[in-house]
Design a protein around this motif. Structure first.
Motif, PDB file in Angstrom:
ATOM      1  N   ARG A 191      64.292  24.862  49.453  1.00  0.00           N
ATOM      2  CA  ARG A 191      63.348  23.755  49.296  1.00  0.00           C
ATOM      3  C   ARG A 191      63.685  22.882  48.098  1.00  0.00           C
ATOM      4  NH1 ARG A 191      60.246  22.351  53.675  1.00  0.00           N
ATOM      5  NH2 ARG A 191      58.796  23.987  54.316  1.00  0.00           N
ATOM      6  N   ARG A 196      76.221  14.818  49.001  1.00  0.00           N
ATOM      7  CA  ARG A 196      75.207  13.820  48.635  1.00  0.00           C
ATOM      8  C   ARG A 196      75.758  12.448  49.001  1.00  0.00           C
ATOM      9  NH1 ARG A 196      72.106  11.684  43.589  1.00  0.00           N
ATOM     10  NH2 ARG A 196      74.062  11.626  42.464  1.00  0.00           N
ATOM     11  N   THR A 220      72.185  15.670  51.178  1.00  0.00           N
ATOM     12  CA  THR A 220      71.223  15.054  50.272  1.00  0.00           C
ATOM     13  C   THR A 220      71.373  13.545  50.396  1.00  0.00           C
ATOM     14  OG1 THR A 220      71.107  16.874  48.689  1.00  0.00           O
ATOM     15  CG2 THR A 220      70.579  14.687  47.872  1.00  0.00           C
ATOM     16  N   TYR A 275      67.815  16.768  52.493  1.00  0.00           N
ATOM     17  CA  TYR A 275      67.135  16.760  51.204  1.00  0.00           C
ATOM     18  C   TYR A 275      66.986  15.331  50.690  1.00  0.00           C
ATOM     19  CZ  TYR A 275      68.172  21.687  51.441  1.00  0.00           C
ATOM     20  OH  TYR A 275      68.236  22.993  51.865  1.00  0.00           O
ATOM     21  N   TYR A 326      58.455  15.235  52.895  1.00  0.00           N
ATOM     22  CA  TYR A 326      58.118  16.313  53.837  1.00  0.00           C
ATOM     23  C   TYR A 326      57.444  15.718  55.075  1.00  0.00           C
ATOM     24  CZ  TYR A 326      59.177  20.140  50.573  1.00  0.00           C
ATOM     25  OH  TYR A 326      59.808  21.032  49.737  1.00  0.00           O
ATOM     26  N   ALA A 340      61.852  15.847  55.862  1.00  0.00           N
ATOM     27  CA  ALA A 340      62.836  16.445  54.964  1.00  0.00           C
ATOM     28  C   ALA A 340      62.610  17.951  54.874  1.00  0.00           C
ATOM     29  CB  ALA A 340      62.753  15.817  53.579  1.00  0.00           C
ATOM     30  N   ASP A 341      63.695  18.673  54.590  1.00  0.00           N
ATOM     31  CA  ASP A 341      63.615  20.119  54.385  1.00  0.00           C
ATOM     32  C   ASP A 341      63.365  20.475  52.923  1.00  0.00           C
ATOM     33  OD1 ASP A 341      64.366  21.330  57.090  1.00  0.00           O
ATOM     34  OD2 ASP A 341      65.994  19.901  56.778  1.00  0.00           O
ATOM     35  N   GLY A 342      63.572  19.526  52.023  1.00  0.00           N
ATOM     36  CA  GLY A 342      63.375  19.804  50.619  1.00  0.00           C
ATOM     37  C   GLY A 342      63.783  18.613  49.780  1.00  0.00           C
ATOM     38  N   VAL A 343      63.866  18.835  48.468  1.00  0.00           N
ATOM     39  CA  VAL A 343      64.213  17.776  47.522  1.00  0.00           C
ATOM     40  C   VAL A 343      65.359  18.237  46.639  1.00  0.00           C
ATOM     41  CG1 VAL A 343      61.928  16.713  47.487  1.00  0.00           C
ATOM     42  CG2 VAL A 343      62.458  18.555  45.877  1.00  0.00           C
ATOM     43  N   ASN A 344      66.116  17.263  46.149  1.00  0.00           N
ATOM     44  CA  ASN A 344      67.211  17.493  45.219  1.00  0.00           C
ATOM     45  C   ASN A 344      66.909  16.682  43.966  1.00  0.00           C
ATOM     46  OD1 ASN A 344      69.726  17.232  43.781  1.00  0.00           O
ATOM     47  ND2 ASN A 344      70.860  17.694  45.636  1.00  0.00           N
TER      48      ASN A 344
END
Length: 511
Positions: free
Chosen positions: A12, A241, A269, A296, A329, A333-337
């Protein structure tokens, strides 16, 4: 999915640690400082720590690439040819720090080992075409010997690309092999589970045009990286990325649709160059790469650069951090970077980033119930990579403009307020708002906004004396994902500087 590849990464929160900060401190850097660097991120609750290992040279004792301190001799100022005198003292300190630490440990190995000890996933991020050292000449020590010895490998000068305008050109096989040399070293010698190829540091790998050829070249490069990882004895998730829009990424040479179709990557990302983007089309990326590739949203320490107003720091605002993650989300998205999260420590005086909020970003349901603030993107920094800024935007008398925001619907009982920051003589009855199918009506009140004449604005911006139109929103107006905002300026024209949406927790007032 190929049998040798990992399932979709479950992470995440990815924390991206820059190549320099640990070496900028005044006291001599030691292996224990590396441990504390990892501990800070592990204690904050991130899933993955990506340690940046290079600029054009490496900050660890590489077996294959030139190291940052190579060629430096105490007292030899010729090492700093083409470096402005004002920067030399700090550069000497930076070089001494990297050299000192390399005599005591392998920085990258120490960090990966500490990650294992602390239960955080170890990762490496590689800057694929670094051009730090802006404003310095071609013989600056920030330019590697490989770069200096081969001007024929440089992209042609394209001025809008700023100080990245003459980067290494990946059309040359020698340039790609130079990059592969360091990637092989990472894969073969370092115990890590995530490899980020940072194609946004910097963003230019080819001259313009010939997009299909450029994408073909980079697809071949990515196949080579994928084959290297699959042939190794480590299970490494490959998560590059890339630029903030799939069309922009493709124009730069990165065909993410092909990467997803061939399962060359485990994740992506999506990121802007220097400021956080609040409407990056994660949903469009998803349609191109499929459901098995993790996506991400990449944030920057800065929340936004609205024209003429002091910038908002995402790393200093729990509300902005929650709003950024929650909105993405809602978009899939599956998560953040988190990138450059450390930068408030460089402020004068230094300020501590909001490490305590990082763990909250793991839980979409908790974020929905939290106090949060969502922004609109303004002030694109790099025109070929970033989202076009939606603001500033002039609205003529009795005219309207449409804006887009990525939001998450609020829980029952939460107060929600939309705020329009503007530069104009409008009164509440002069500004009218619609969100999607819902007519919000005229502004409830006009408040004084932040002034941009305090020296904190960007040099190219005109300082503003802003005002804020406040629109309380009924429950159920905003929805998960994309939301259309239509603003009408009646009786008098105005300039929209920014828009935010503030969501309070249950029975709490919006910030």
């Amino acid at each position: 999915m190929k049998e040798s590849q990992l399932p979709k990464p479950p992470y995440r929160i990815i924390y991206n640690y820059d190549s320099g900060p640990i070496f900028f401190q005044k006291e001599p850097v030691t292996p224990e400082h590396v441990d504390r660097m990892v501990d800070d991120v592990a204690d904050a609750g991130a899933d993955v720590l990506l340690v940046c290992a290079n600029d054009q040279t490496t900050c660890f004792p590489s077996r294959t690439w030139q190291r940052f301190w190579d060629g430096f001799e105490e007292g030899d100022m010729s090492f700093f040819v083409d470096v402005p005198e004002s920067r030399i003292e700090n550069r000497i300190h930076w070089i001494r720090q990297t050299k000192r630490l390399s005599a005591e440990c392998d920085y990258l190995e120490r960090a990966m080992t500490r990650c294992r000890q602390r239960g955080i996933i170890p990762g490496i991020t590689m800057r694929m075409n670094d051009m730090h050292g802006g404003g310095e000449g071609p013989k600056s020590h920030m330019r590697s010997r490989f770069y200096q010895d081969h001007p024929e490998y440089h992209t042609r000068c394209i001025e809008p690309r700023g100080y990245a305008r003459e980067a290494l050109d990946y059309a040359h096989p020698e340039v790609r092999e130079h990059a592969m040399t360091l990637i092989r070293e990472f894969v073969e010698h370092y115990d890590h589970e995530v490899l980020e190829l940072d194609f946004t540091r910097f963003a230019f790998y080819f001259d313009r045009d010939d997009v299909d050829d450029h994408c073909g070249i980079m697809n071949g490069f990515m196949r080579e990286v994928r084959a290297l990882i699959d042939a190794g004895n480590r299970r490494i998730a490959l998560i590059p990325r890339v630029a903030s829009n799939p069309g922009a990424a493709r124009q730069l040479g990165f065909d993410v649709e092909a990467w997803g179709r061939e399962r060359l990557v485990d994740g992506l990302t999506v990121s802007q160059f220097i400021n956080s983007g609040w409407e990056m089309p994660i949903d469009h990326f998803r349609s191109l790469v499929g459901s098995d590739v993790a996506l991400y949203a990449g944030s920057m320490a800065s929340g936004c650069h609205w024209d003429g107003l002091p910038p908002d720091s995402l790393a200093l605002s729990p509300e902005l951090m929650r709003g950024f993650a929650s909105g993405y989300y809602g978009l899939g998205a599956d998560g953040v970077n988190l990138f450059n999260f450390f930068t408030p420590l460089n402020m004068k005086p230094p300020r501590e980033p909001c490490y305590a909020t990082i763990a909250e970003l793991r839980d979409p349901d908790r974020l929905r119930r939290s106090v949060r603030r969502h922004l609109i993107t303004g002030g694109a920094e790099l025109v070929e990579t970033d989202l076009p800024g939606q603001v500033p935007d002039d609205i003529g008398k009795d005219k309207s403009r449409s804006f887009e925001m990525v939001l998450t619907a609020e829980p029952e009982g939460a107060e929600v307020t939309a705020r329009v920051f503007f530069d104009g003589a409008n009164e509440p009855e002069d500004l009218w708002l619609r969100i999607g199918m819902h007519s919000i009506g005229h502004a409830h009140e006009i408040q004084k906004g932040p002034d941009g004449h305090d020296g904190k604005v960007r040099p190219e911006s005109k300082p503003r004396r802003s005002r804020i139109a406040v629109f309380p929103l009924p429950h159920g107006v905003i929805q998960d994902g994309r939301n259309e905002f239509v603003l009408r300026s009646e009786n008098v024209g105005t300039t929209v500087l920014g828009i935010d949406v503030c969501v309070g927790g249950e029975s709490r007032t919006a910030p």
